[in-house]
Write an enzyme that holds these catalytic residues in place. Sequence first.
Site, PDB file in Angstrom:
ATOM      1  CG  LEU A   1      -9.973  40.466 -35.126  1.00 14.28           C
ATOM      2  CD1 LEU A   1     -10.839  41.504 -35.735  1.00 14.28           C
ATOM      3  CD2 LEU A   1     -10.855  39.702 -34.080  1.00 14.28           C
TER       4      LEU A   1
ATOM      5  CB  VAL B   1      -4.208  40.768 -33.828  1.00 15.54           C
ATOM      6  CG1 VAL B   1      -4.115  41.889 -33.164  1.00 15.54           C
ATOM      7  CG2 VAL B   1      -3.431  40.425 -35.078  1.00 15.54           C
ATOM      8  CD  GLU B   2      -9.091  41.354 -30.029  1.00 12.79           C
ATOM      9  OE1 GLU B   2      -8.906  41.218 -28.907  1.00 12.79           O
ATOM     10  OE2 GLU B   2      -9.872  42.228 -30.617  1.00 12.79           O
ATOM     11  CB  SER B   3      -7.030  35.666 -27.762  1.00 14.70           C
ATOM     12  OG  SER B   3      -7.323  34.844 -28.968  1.00 14.70           O
TER      13      SER B   3
ATOM     14  CE1 TYR C   1      -7.185  43.810 -32.408  1.00 16.67           C
ATOM     15  CE2 TYR C   1      -8.643  44.839 -34.339  1.00 16.67           C
ATOM     16  CZ  TYR C   1      -8.488  43.925 -33.244  1.00 16.67           C
ATOM     17  OH  TYR C   1      -9.268  42.916 -33.127  1.00 16.67           O
TER      18      TYR C   1
END
Length: 167
Positions: free
Chosen positions: A15, A18-20, A121
């Site tokens: 995750l 994908v987040e940062s 997402y």
Amino acid sequence: KIFREEGVPEDIVWLGQVESAWRPTARSWAAASGLWQFIPGTGSRFGLRQTAYIDERNSFEKATRASAQYLKWLRRYNGNWELAMGAYNTGEGNVDRAIGRAGSADFWAIYPYIAQETRNYVPNILAVILIAKNPEKYGFRNVQRMTPLAYDTVSVPSATSLQLVAA
């Protein structure tokens, strides 16, 4: 390690990609900050301090622990990690409303009732997990694994000069 300690499937650590894109200083339009992209309220709920002098949303250890704890808390969707990841992105209120509209606590059932960003997402995280487990299968050849991040944690008295800390 932290996800394992908190009882969150280790694959969900992707995750962070994908987040940062693994950037601990990433910022978003929604005032989210850090590797795990906590907005101020959620960060505070999971123990991250944010003052004029410190923003623990940018801490590798503290923010990772808070992220794992938040994801663990989001297991409230009957252990459905896809819904937990969706709620991590859009907020549990939005997922709760989508479940009510869809009449089902299943990510793919609520898909039409959530924001486009969240629709992308969860599949993005699932894709990154698949690629990470078998990069060659997906065309990534000669991937060089990075060594684990090494760092020291040092406590300093308040109001210590950053020049002194840097030295």
